[in-house]
Design an enzyme around this catalytic site. Structure first.
Site, mmCIF file in Angstrom:
data_model
loop_
_atom_site.group_PDB
_atom_site.id
_atom_site.type_symbol
_atom_site.label_atom_id
_atom_site.label_comp_id
_atom_site.label_asym_id
_atom_site.label_seq_id
_atom_site.Cartn_x
_atom_site.Cartn_y
_atom_site.Cartn_z
ATOM 1 N NE ARG A 195 -3.788 0.342 2.191
ATOM 2 C CZ ARG A 195 -4.419 0.906 3.221
ATOM 3 N NH1 ARG A 195 -4.345 0.371 4.427
ATOM 4 N NH2 ARG A 195 -5.112 2.015 3.042
ATOM 5 C CB CYS A 251 -2.005 4.125 9.283
ATOM 6 S SG CYS A 251 -3.401 4.700 10.276
#
Length: 295
Positions: A195, A251
């Protein structure tokens, strides 16, 4: 005292009146699953706090997928459930501690230090054949006065400035630029590496990372049983990060960054901030640049 407690530690103190146990189980994409699991069985005495309804604000244009709750609103919710300024709070989940760490961070952000995370979570507790129940306790309301610790939080403007300065320093290979870079805060992306690199994005509309950020996947701070690694292991894990520099952690939505904040502090890093809106907030501003691949 460490930020985590063992199952046996909690078992020995299960019914102490000054303690509140909080069930934080929540499954992304299945918003009712955590509460239903709690209603079916939980640690005796535990109350339930929902990641999206209690530990986040409603979605807006900015702020990310899990915007920080308003401090006064959260404090009122905690007080209604019997959590006061003098309470000892022990949080658990079944998601490797990420939701429990969100509550851990939020309480400390409100100035409440007596908050801990149960190692291993609910499944590990049950596997030890420790007691569970479906009884939901009646709570006597308390008083919770928040003392917001603003220094724990980084906003998008601050992150944007640091990102720009980090990239600028990297582009100018001079001793002055190098010295400047060493004085800048470090941006840490807590998501899985695919990611971070922009190779696999299933939750947010744009893939990639904040330019200048380095990647430390939050799950790599844990042992196989879900407990947090010891300080020596974490020091090795974060080797290369200057303990004298400020660190800003993010995040996808500000939740899984919290276990990384906990791990960094356990490793001895004293100046750690959370970018609560995280990647999902960053990409809500069209002018913000996006990086892919490794830095």
């Amino acid at each position: 005292m460490d930020a985590t407690v063992s199952k046996r530690w909690l078992l020995a103190r299960l019914y102490e009146p000054e303690q509140t146990i909080v069930d934080c189980r929540f499954t992304l994409g299945k918003p009712d699953a955590g509460r239903k699991s709690y209603e079916q069985e939980h640690i005796p005495g535990a109350i339930y706090l929902d990641l999206e309804l209690d530990l986040s604000s409603p979605l807006g244009e900015h702020g990310g997928r899990h915007p920080l709750p308003d401090p006064e609103v959260l404090a009122a919710r905690l007080a209604k459930l019997g959590i006061g300024n003098d309470s000892r709070v022990v949080a658990y989940d079944d998601e490797n501690g990420m939701n429990a760490a969100r509550l851990w961070w939020l309480l400390r952000y409100l100035g409440h230090e007596q908050v801990y995370i149960l190692e291993g979570g609910f499944s590990a507790w049950k596997a030890e054949k420790f007691p569970v129940t479906d009884h939901q306790p009646v709570r006597v309301p308390s008083t919770f006065v928040p003392k917001v610790q603003v220094q724990m939080l980084a906003g998008v403007d601050e992150v944007r400035r640091i990102s720009e300065q980090t990239i600028d320093a990297a582009l100018h290979a001079s001793s002055t630029a190098a010295d400047s870079a060493l004085a800048l805060p470090i941006l840490i992306d807590s998501r899985a590496n695919d990611r971070y690199q922009g190779m696999n994005e299933t939750l947010d509309k744009t893939a990639g990372h904040i330019p200048g950020a380095v990647n430390f996947f939050w799950k790599e701070t844990q042992n196989a049983d879900g407990s947090v690694k010891n300080s020596e292991q974490l020091t090795e894990h974060f080797a290369g990060l200057d303990k004298h520099r400020e660190i800003i952690v993010y995040c996808g939505s500000g939740v899984t960054a919290c276990p990384n904040v906990l791990a960094l502090e356990k490793a001895g890093y004293k100046n750690v901030k959370l970018y609560a809106g995280s990647w999902s907030d960053w990409i809500s501003y069209e002018q913000n640049p996006v990086a892919t691949g490794e830095e």
